[in-house]
Design an enzyme around this catalytic site. Structure first.
Site: not given
Lengths: 558, 558
Positions: B52, B293
């Site tokens: 991130c 994910d």
């Protein structure tokens, strides 16, 4: 189109007190009922002013005095069609006849007015302890706009070099900080053992530390016994024999509810002298409601009755009473006591019950602390937050939470207040799905982290002890699992240093017949060490909050 | 001393993927079981890196590249005693034999390893649409540290004057902002009608507005059809015939789950191609778990299955699988989809389900918006926050919430996420006891305010309409109840101006046979006006979110 709901038409409502809860009540009642007659009576010259902003105008943080006057009597009249009578005091209530006697303080005339519903929002006034000199002109309190004006005038007339703030609660500390902003030296004199008594001792230590770092002298366990005029200066004396010259004394030792009117009307007061209300905020007279700082309410967690002089609850109480007067069924769910203070660079906050309160009330509880970054540590500006959870060891229901730090404390306490209101457990905190991007949090938010540690303790995965361990226990071996350089910079007396990464290879250096306390800087490495040692058969606990919290408390106790 | 719990001894666990969920799983499993054999296999050169944070290092916001490497293979081995194999790919699973085939990517050798438990945390990879030029050297994606290094190199080799970002989601916008920080002009090309499709249209308008104010060109409803090399430059072409010269193209149109391995092993995939798991995060093979994910999970509010490629859920899933492998009973409660983005000076966030999702899934819902100051408006730095609640009209249970603003949005969304997780109603939001001092909030926090407005709408006290009213309805009379000067500075076409304070005296200027829409700047005065008019027998609604939100959307649609 939505239909118009039929409201029970309230006839005449008189509201005594035009600040906070009183003003909320009037505005809400008007919204519900265009035809109600609403009279709001305020003893002072101002209504609906920003009482929480007063200290900040003294320090110049809030520049514009007018911005503190959220509503004027005129704007309130125009917007809400409420009859506002300022500089008017309600001097008597005849509950049976449903009338009040109003005294116009400007021309000293009296009139009687009948009411259908009466709402008492009289607030509280600063307590002045009965000590010598408390009435001297250099002694101030801060509750109203005129109080604030007088303090500013005193600061401007002859710039004080030193101010003594008596009382280390919200108002006292906010004034102390703002006096420092004005370049004035400050001593805070607090009778109790710590600042901010709503916080637990170790959490309040963060506030003491912030004060000291910013040059404020903090005297705890110190009782003021006299204030004497000495020429232009004042001289303060304390029970333990300290004396100090000062230019201005700010008394902020607490407030007393304004209850003469309620008492005169024969309403039931609590043993502590607050107005007693039921869950509909009715006093012992069903036509008379009371809200705000003058009442006792039932705390949502402890279910005990007590005062809760905070703006949020007052606001909600005012709104709720308006709903009831307008004919709706409502009950007050009670406050959690969530509160927050910013003192210099530190914010400290709490919600629910404190560890001290749980102990005092003999509520079964367990406690954990964590340190975690306010947001992703690799993103600029991350600051360590310390959080504490107080929870029920049977099931993990959260009873209270506290926190301090330089950033993001308000967010975590609000999340925890919401979790407590919902009756959540610490295990549910672990599962909260909170907003993460590097500027705001980590993939595991400090609240998730707090939940994990508390769950770990609950499930006996995480053998833990508190910062009190060095006071309360003996014959422990402290194992500092930080790096050699962290160890060298300061550690707990007698600790041995085995960095976490070397621990598995150096187990034979540790005794198996001694209770070990593993610790690191913030608590994580100590936890990992404790897990390793526990599984290898050692008797070990992790020092929660790490060396960081232990050191803060130890420094504060010096 | 706490007792050592007997854990079911896990034998060998192989974890495929060493970032986010995979690393969390390995660390947690080691904490629970010192004796487990844990092998973590990562195809790339890095484990546990701050994915991130990558966009922020491109822009120089995060200065130190090393700070993105949260753990190195070596530090992870030392701390957690986990065997870490980087640059190693698991190329096959024999589920029946419980073995995997590992390929060492450096020397291209293969080995087979048996496992007791296998955890798939393969993640996802950037989707590259099949258009001309997508493989050109100037076309980039951003998922890994090497991706980031390549982009920075491209920016440093020949400083681009212009970058085209294809895709207006998290990564695209974070890169766009960081390119602006580098002094590069940016065009964002988005196929859909809005940026940030997880937000509702009007909330996403705040992001478009922030981009445009900071010089970013935003092309929505625009499909890229080709990228062509034109000398040193690239040339992009769109379906609607736009062409533009650019120096670098950043493809950020979404990700595809990495499922070749799972597919090859015969594991069940969802119709969308994600790995299917049950509530214990087991795949169709009971010894194989999957997280992160690449899986579909059941949303906590909508109870529908779908991907949720976010760091927080991945982290919690990893932890939970470790617990299960260590012999504990756990079930995954599903994500709320809480997410947040900061783009220039605006933060936008959401939790639960959006209005668009509720509509799409035919979930009965009602919606409100409010504007409120981030903290006491008289204290410096207060900024308007816009909040939206999506709730069940039968009972008021909160289904979702969104917000945008310059400060304090993260806090309110986290409180709302907690409230949703707890199954709270909008009426309970009104009663939340949140931390108030002037630097942090108001006596009535924006979340309380949101609860009040939603409750008012639920109870038909607050007749309301949305910003869509000007698109969807006709023959309305808009009554602007702001001041004459606010009205003069811009209003809704055809609106008449009657300032709130004059409304009661000017009722005869308004028709009784026309539907009225009262509005002000932020929504409060409009509400007060609607209450007055409703009780005087007019047909009226308040424009929720006020002129402010209406104008933002209208500008964004231009």
């Amino acid at each position: 189109m939505p239909k118009v709901k039929r409201e029970a038409r309230s006839r005449r409502t008189i509201i005594v007190g035009g600040v906070a809860g009183g003003a909320s009540c009037a505005a809400r009642l008007r919204r519900l009922d265009e035809e109600a007659e609403i009279i709001m009576v305020e003893r002072g010259p101002y209504i609906s002013f920003a009482n929480c902003g007063l200290p900040y105008h003294i320090g110049g943080v809030i520049d514009d005095r007018d911005s503190l006057l959220v509503q004027t009597p005129e704007s309130f009249r125009q917007r809400f069609s409420v009859e506002v009578r300022v500089l008017t005091e309600v001097v008597a209530i005849d509950a049976e006849a449903q009338t009040v006697t109003l005294r116009d303080l400007e021309n000293d005339s009296e009139t009687d007015l009948s009411y259908d519903s009466l709402v008492l929002s009289p607030g509280a006034s600063p307590f002045l302890p009965p000590i010598e000199g408390v009435a001297l002109p250099g002694v101030h309190v801060l509750r109203t706009i005129p109080d604030m004006d007088r303090i500013i005038e005193a600061c401007e007339d002859s710039t004080p070099g030193h101010v003594t703030v008596v009382g280390g609660g919200f108002i006292g500390l906010e004034v102390a900080e703002n006096m420092v902003h004005r370049g004035i030296d400050v001593t805070v004199v607090e009778m109790g053992p710590q600042l901010m008594p709503n916080l637990d001792f170790e959490m309040a230590a963060s506030i003491t530390d912030a004060c000291v770092r910013h040059g404020v002298e903090v005297w705890t366990n110190t009782q003021l016994t006299a204030i004497k005029q000495a020429g232009d200066d004042l001289q303060i004396q304390t029970r333990d024999g300290k004396e100090r010259s000062t230019d201005l004394v700010m008394m902020a030792v607490g407030v007393r509810p304004t209850t003469e009117l309620a008492r005169g009307a024969g309403l039931v007061l609590s043993p502590r002298g607050y107005i007693t209300v039921d869950a509909t905020l009715r006093t012992s007279d069903p036509n008379i409601f009371a809200i705000g700082d003058a009442i006792e309410v039932v705390h949502r967690v402890s279910a005990t009755s007590g005062p809760m002089p905070l703006a949020g609850p007052a606001n909600r109480q005012g709104r709720l009473v308006a709903d009831i007067i307008a004919g709706r069924e409502r009950t007050y769910c009670g406050p959690l006591g969530t509160s927050i203070i910013q003192v210099f660079d530190i914010t400290a906050a709490c919600t629910g019950i404190s560890e001290a309160a749980a102990r005092r009330m003999d509520i079964d509880h367990q406690v954990v602390w964590i340190n975690a970054p306010s947001h992703a540590s690799y993103y600029p500006g991350a600051e360590t937050i310390t959080l504490k959870a107080i929870f029920d060891p049977a099931g993990g229901k959260i009873l209270g939470a506290q926190g301090f730090g330089k950033d993001g404390v308000d967010k975590r306490i609000d999340v925890l207040a919401t979790a407590i209101a919902a009756g959540m457990t610490v295990a549910q905190l672990e599962e909260l799905d909170l907003a993460y991007a590097p500027p705001f949090s980590s993939a595991k938010d400090p609240v998730n982290h707090l939940g994990s540690v508390a769950s770990g303790v609950l499930e006996s995965d995480h053998p833990a002890c508190s910062w009190r361990v060095t006071e309360e226990e003996e014959d422990l071996l402290f194992v500092d699992v930080r790096t050699a350089s962290e160890f060298a910079a300061g550690t707990i007396d007698g600790a041995v240093n085995i960095p976490l990464e070397e621990l598995r290879a150096r187990l034979d250096e540790l005794p198996r017949d001694t209770q070990l306390v593993a610790f690191c800087q913030k608590g994580l490495r100590g936890y990992l060490a404790a897990r390793i040692l526990l599984q290898r058969g050692f008797e070990v606990r992790n020092l929660l909050g790490g060396y960081r919290l232990w050191q803060l408390v130890t420094d504060c106790q010096k």
